[in-house]
Design an enzyme around this catalytic site. Structure first.
Site, PDB file in Angstrom:
ATOM      1  N   VAL A 153       4.357   0.146  -5.238  1.00  0.00           N
ATOM      2  CA  VAL A 153       4.877  -0.497  -6.249  1.00  0.00           C
ATOM      3  C   VAL A 153       5.212   0.086  -7.807  1.00  0.00           C
ATOM      4  O   VAL A 153       3.860   0.579  -8.032  1.00  0.00           O
ATOM      5  CB  VAL A 153       3.845  -1.559  -6.371  1.00  0.00           C
ATOM      6  N   ASN A 201      -4.300   5.620   1.120  1.00  0.00           N
ATOM      7  CA  ASN A 201      -3.668   4.935   2.688  1.00  0.00           C
ATOM      8  C   ASN A 201      -4.466   3.687   2.874  1.00  0.00           C
ATOM      9  O   ASN A 201      -4.886   2.956   1.724  1.00  0.00           O
ATOM     10  CB  ASN A 201      -4.830   5.808   4.067  1.00  0.00           C
ATOM     11  N   HIS A 207     -17.079   7.087  -7.784  1.00  0.00           N
ATOM     12  CA  HIS A 207     -16.765   5.791  -9.065  1.00  0.00           C
ATOM     13  C   HIS A 207     -16.664   5.681 -10.638  1.00  0.00           C
ATOM     14  O   HIS A 207     -17.742   5.501 -10.986  1.00  0.00           O
ATOM     15  CB  HIS A 207     -18.736   5.395  -8.751  1.00  0.00           C
ATOM     16  N   GLU A 251       0.830  -0.856   0.188  1.00  0.00           N
ATOM     17  CA  GLU A 251      -0.162   0.064  -0.342  1.00  0.00           C
ATOM     18  C   GLU A 251       0.755   1.613   0.120  1.00  0.00           C
ATOM     19  O   GLU A 251       1.619   1.073   0.837  1.00  0.00           O
ATOM     20  CB  GLU A 251      -0.489   0.137   1.374  1.00  0.00           C
ATOM     21  N   THR A 298     -19.225  -0.744  -5.277  1.00  0.00           N
ATOM     22  CA  THR A 298     -18.344  -1.632  -4.175  1.00  0.00           C
ATOM     23  C   THR A 298     -18.973  -2.712  -4.370  1.00  0.00           C
ATOM     24  O   THR A 298     -17.894  -3.945  -4.769  1.00  0.00           O
ATOM     25  CB  THR A 298     -17.713  -0.718  -3.201  1.00  0.00           C
TER      26      THR A 298
HETATM   27  P1  FAD Z   1      -9.451   2.085  -3.138  1.00  0.00           P
HETATM   28  O1  FAD Z   1      -9.976   1.411  -2.469  1.00  0.00           O
HETATM   29  O2  FAD Z   1      -9.099   3.528  -4.338  1.00  0.00           O
HETATM   30  O3  FAD Z   1      -8.331   1.298  -3.167  1.00  0.00           O
HETATM   31  C1  FAD Z   1      -6.898   1.891  -3.852  1.00  0.00           C
HETATM   32  C2  FAD Z   1      -5.805   1.656  -2.657  1.00  0.00           C
HETATM   33  O4  FAD Z   1      -4.544   1.119  -3.878  1.00  0.00           O
HETATM   34  C3  FAD Z   1      -5.132   2.836  -2.548  1.00  0.00           C
HETATM   35  O5  FAD Z   1      -5.249   3.432  -1.024  1.00  0.00           O
HETATM   36  C4  FAD Z   1      -4.006   3.560  -3.024  1.00  0.00           C
HETATM   37  O6  FAD Z   1      -3.285   4.204  -2.439  1.00  0.00           O
HETATM   38  C5  FAD Z   1      -3.897   2.108  -3.415  1.00  0.00           C
HETATM   39  N1  FAD Z   1      -2.321   1.858  -4.474  1.00  0.00           N
HETATM   40  C6  FAD Z   1      -2.645   2.814  -5.613  1.00  0.00           C
HETATM   41  N2  FAD Z   1      -1.640   2.990  -6.504  1.00  0.00           N
HETATM   42  C7  FAD Z   1      -0.895   2.030  -5.782  1.00  0.00           C
HETATM   43  C8  FAD Z   1       0.664   1.811  -5.680  1.00  0.00           C
HETATM   44  N3  FAD Z   1       1.547   2.142  -7.070  1.00  0.00           N
HETATM   45  N4  FAD Z   1       1.299   0.565  -5.282  1.00  0.00           N
HETATM   46  C9  FAD Z   1       0.529   0.626  -4.111  1.00  0.00           C
HETATM   47  N5  FAD Z   1      -0.328   1.312  -3.729  1.00  0.00           N
HETATM   48  C10 FAD Z   1      -1.121   1.419  -4.082  1.00  0.00           C
HETATM   49  N6  FAD Z   1     -18.686   2.730  -3.000  1.00  0.00           N
HETATM   50  C11 FAD Z   1     -19.859   2.664  -2.395  1.00  0.00           C
HETATM   51  O7  FAD Z   1     -20.219   1.517  -3.152  1.00  0.00           O
HETATM   52  N7  FAD Z   1     -21.058   2.867  -1.730  1.00  0.00           N
HETATM   53  C12 FAD Z   1     -20.597   3.972  -1.517  1.00  0.00           C
HETATM   54  O8  FAD Z   1     -21.749   4.091  -0.418  1.00  0.00           O
HETATM   55  C13 FAD Z   1     -19.273   4.789  -1.317  1.00  0.00           C
HETATM   56  N8  FAD Z   1     -19.028   6.080  -1.330  1.00  0.00           N
HETATM   57  C14 FAD Z   1     -18.274   6.531  -0.949  1.00  0.00           C
HETATM   58  C15 FAD Z   1     -17.491   7.532  -0.592  1.00  0.00           C
HETATM   59  C16 FAD Z   1     -16.822   8.760  -0.204  1.00  0.00           C
HETATM   60  C17 FAD Z   1     -16.177   9.428   0.313  1.00  0.00           C
HETATM   61  C18 FAD Z   1     -15.706   8.175  -1.018  1.00  0.00           C
HETATM   62  C19 FAD Z   1     -13.685   8.240  -0.914  1.00  0.00           C
HETATM   63  C20 FAD Z   1     -16.239   6.733  -1.616  1.00  0.00           C
HETATM   64  C21 FAD Z   1     -17.142   5.892  -1.881  1.00  0.00           C
HETATM   65  N9  FAD Z   1     -16.783   4.697  -2.749  1.00  0.00           N
HETATM   66  C22 FAD Z   1     -18.855   4.944  -2.652  1.00  0.00           C
HETATM   67  C23 FAD Z   1     -16.634   4.154  -3.431  1.00  0.00           C
HETATM   68  C24 FAD Z   1     -15.408   3.124  -2.456  1.00  0.00           C
HETATM   69  O9  FAD Z   1     -14.621   3.608  -1.415  1.00  0.00           O
HETATM   70  C25 FAD Z   1     -14.666   2.662  -3.460  1.00  0.00           C
HETATM   71  O10 FAD Z   1     -15.163   1.474  -4.686  1.00  0.00           O
HETATM   72  C26 FAD Z   1     -13.607   1.222  -3.529  1.00  0.00           C
HETATM   73  O11 FAD Z   1     -13.069   1.828  -2.198  1.00  0.00           O
HETATM   74  C27 FAD Z   1     -12.958   0.825  -4.500  1.00  0.00           C
HETATM   75  O12 FAD Z   1     -11.968  -0.632  -3.695  1.00  0.00           O
HETATM   76  P2  FAD Z   1     -10.745  -0.776  -4.508  1.00  0.00           P
HETATM   77  O13 FAD Z   1      -9.806  -1.912  -3.336  1.00  0.00           O
HETATM   78  O14 FAD Z   1     -10.989  -0.942  -6.164  1.00  0.00           O
HETATM   79  O15 FAD Z   1      -9.643   0.497  -4.082  1.00  0.00           O
END
Ligand code: FAD
Length: 523
Positions: A238, A118, A456, A35, A501
């Site tokens: 990464v 984060n 999204h 991360e 999500t």
């Molecule tokens: P993320 O949660 O974005 O995590 C990706 C991680 O990868 C990050 O921590 C990033 O730092 C890390 N990363 C990136 N590049 C690298 C690299 N090169 N090396 C290492 N680490 C890296 N979704 C819903 O379905 N319902 C909701 O009600 C909703 N409300 C939301 C409200 C807010 C305020 C926010 C910000 C988002 C909301 N979402 C909601 C969206 C939801 O949070 C995301 O769909 C979900 O977190 C996606 O998960 P993920 O694991 O794919 O990516």
């Protein structure tokens, strides 16, 4: 290597779902998760909404804001003023990709695009709404029986609550008023209802909101068998996926504390680093299928705030009920949402996803002279999600000449609407007006948020059955690779109005099960 090692990029809900399913399926495997951002809560990946202390909560959000947090922001020369109208960090805890300083992405046509950096990713800041996709939102390459199993597994991983706040009399009155306005137009099973959310209701009536920690579950409980095989390295960026064109060997990783780069060998790699930074990493690694970054969609958001009408509400809710509700909410002033209602997407009549959140206070200060100042019945914040149809022209491109603030290929987002999409936005605005008129008085007129505001982002690594138009196969493997898997909202190939999500976790469960089978078969 004696045991099977799987490396995961990104610690959000999707990377976490992969870690959980893989470790529970493969008793001899270990998972190393990288991360780029810091761990901001004591329990890795926990929702910051669960932090009661306002200062501590603000600090956790600030630390998630990557280039827009504190000293880093100053070093990049980013002005501490609004970048997009009304927003500095898009939403607290996130950072704009086009933040306006050195190494900023270029996204003037999609200005509110943002991510979180984060442990827990955006899943530490999300609202936790987890509706299921419906009608044309669903993926056509997964049959209904398997989908039911995948989506229920995803709901379990996220601790789904369909009944959160359903006992709120004010919430029920809001549903009654909306049903009177829209009920006759909506198909059976898709009427006004409560919105399923992810979290655990507490005995005092509050919620403990779910984050990546909920998905990781036993992996972060010291002493469990799976915890011993799981390692999470925060502040590890990464930089590259090492591969020979069909097979991945491992990752090149920079420890951001020491600035040292190392190579981590892996039997399989899962990239779940969000819808812009995952394709960026693939591009940086020379993995560049034509659909990479293309077909970008989100759901556009039309919002407004309404003061609930006292006369209509008091016909449905007694004074005692209102007092009891206000007393319950006073026990958790740090988390002001009190009831979450919706009108789900349905076709053909209601191709919108409406969310209606009841709150005691408006999201902005009201002048004491305003007629709706300190409205005893409270307020609703309403948002209508409007779909974007996937088109190859919309998307993100990466540069071989310009680096971003992290030293990765910088990116540019190009995004525009066609006439059908404009028409649906206008129609959704009209419906939002009807919903507001049914509930009370507008204190913020309906308005379309800047593109990217939904947070999204979908389509940029879409899954599908045709390698010409998708990046990943139906099991989320990058076409042409046997051990490189991608995850996240970027895989969703359809035009969606709902929060994605849950769908992405369900797709991840499928990808993880398939990868586990393959790795298991290889021994
Ligand atoms: P993320 O949660 O974005 O995590 C990706 C991680 O990868 C990050 O921590 C990033 O730092 C890390 N990363 C990136 N590049 C690298 C690299 N090169 N090396 C290492 N680490 C890296 N979704 C819903 O379905 N319902 C909701 O009600 C909703 N409300 C939301 C409200 C807010 C305020 C926010 C910000 C988002 C909301 N979402 C909601 C969206 C939801 O949070 C995301 O769909 C979900 O977190 C996606 O998960 P993920 O694991 O794919 O990516």
């Amino acid at each position: 290597m004696s045991e099977t090692t799987i490396a995961i990029v990104g610690s959000g809900p999707i990377g976490s779902a992969y870690a959980r399913v893989l470790l529970e399926s493969l008793p001899d495997a270990r998972v190393v998760m990288f991360e780029a951002g810091p761990q901001i809560t004591e329990r890795p990946g926990e929702s910051v909404r669960n932090i009661a202390d306002p200062d501590e909560k603000a600090r956790a959000r600030e630390r998630s804001q990557g280039p827009q947090s504190g000293a880093f922001r100053d070093a990049l020369g980013i002005p501490a003023t609004a970048v997009v109208e009304g927003m500095f960090t898009a939403r607290q805890g996130t950072h704009l990709f086009d933040f306006g300083g050195e190494g900023s992405a270029h996204a003037s046509s999609f200005p509110a695009a943002a991510g979180a950096t984060n442990v827990g990713g955006q899943g530490s800041h999300w609202t936790c709404a987890i509706p299921r996709p419906a009608f044309s939102e669903k993926l056509d390459f997964i049959d209904d029986d398997e989908w039911e199993d995948l989506v229920s597994t995803a709901e379990d991983l996220l601790h789904k609550q369909s009944a959160a706040f359903s006992d709120s009399p004010v919430g029920a009155a809001i549903r009654t008023l909306l049903d009177r306005e829209f009920g006759a137009e909506l198909p059976e099973g898709y009427g006004v209802s409560t919105l399923p959310v992810a979290g655990d209701p507490q005995p005092d009536g509050t919620m403990r909101w779910a984050g990546a920690d909920t998905v990781l579950g036993p992996l972060i409980e010291p002493g469990t068998g799976t915890a011993a095989r799981f390692e999470l390295r925060d502040l590890h960026l990464v930089r590259r996926i090492a591969h020979d064109g069909t097979h991945v060997r491992g990752l090149v990783v920079e420890d951001l504390r020491t600035r040292e780069e190392s190579f981590v060998e892996a039997d399989a790699v899962v990239v779940a680093a969000d819808a812009f930074r995952s394709p960026q990493l693939l591009w940086a690694s020379g993995i560049r299928p034509a659909p990479l970054g293309r077909y970008l969609t989100e759901h556009h958001v039309v919002i407004s705030t309404v003061a609930l009408d006292g006369e209509r509400m008091s016909a449905l809710v007694s004074d005692d009920e209102l007092e009891a509700e206000l007393a319950r909410r006073a026990t958790n002033p740090a988390d002001p949402v009190a009831a979450v209602n919706r009108i789900p997407f349905s076709e053909p009549g209601h191709p919108y996803s409406a969310q209606i959140m009841y709150a005691e206070n408006p999201p902005f200060p009201l002048d004491a002279s305003h007629p709706a100042f300190e409205n005893r019945w409270g307020y609703v914040n309403m948002g209508f999600g409007v779909r974007k149809f996937p088109r190859v022209e919309d998307g993100v491109t990466f540069s071989d000449d310009e680096l971003d603030y992290r030293g990765l290929p910088n990116f540019t987002i190009d995004y525009s609407l066609d006439a059908d999409e404009e028409r649906e936005i206008a129609e959704a605005t009209e419906r939002l007006r009807r919903a507001g008129d049914a509930l009370g008085t507008f204190i913020a007129e309906p308005r379309l948020l800047p593109f990217g505001s939904s947070l999204h982002f979908m389509g940029t690594m879409r899954a599908g059955t045709d390698a010409e138009t998708s990046v990943a196969d139906p099991y989320s493997r990058v076409w042409g690779f046997d051990n490189l898997v991608v995850g996240g909202n970027a895989l969703i190939p359809t035009a969606n109005t709902m929060n994605p999500t849950l769908t992405s976790v369900a797709i991840a469960v499928r990808g993880a099960r398939h990868l586990a089978q393959e790795l298991g078969a290889r021994g």
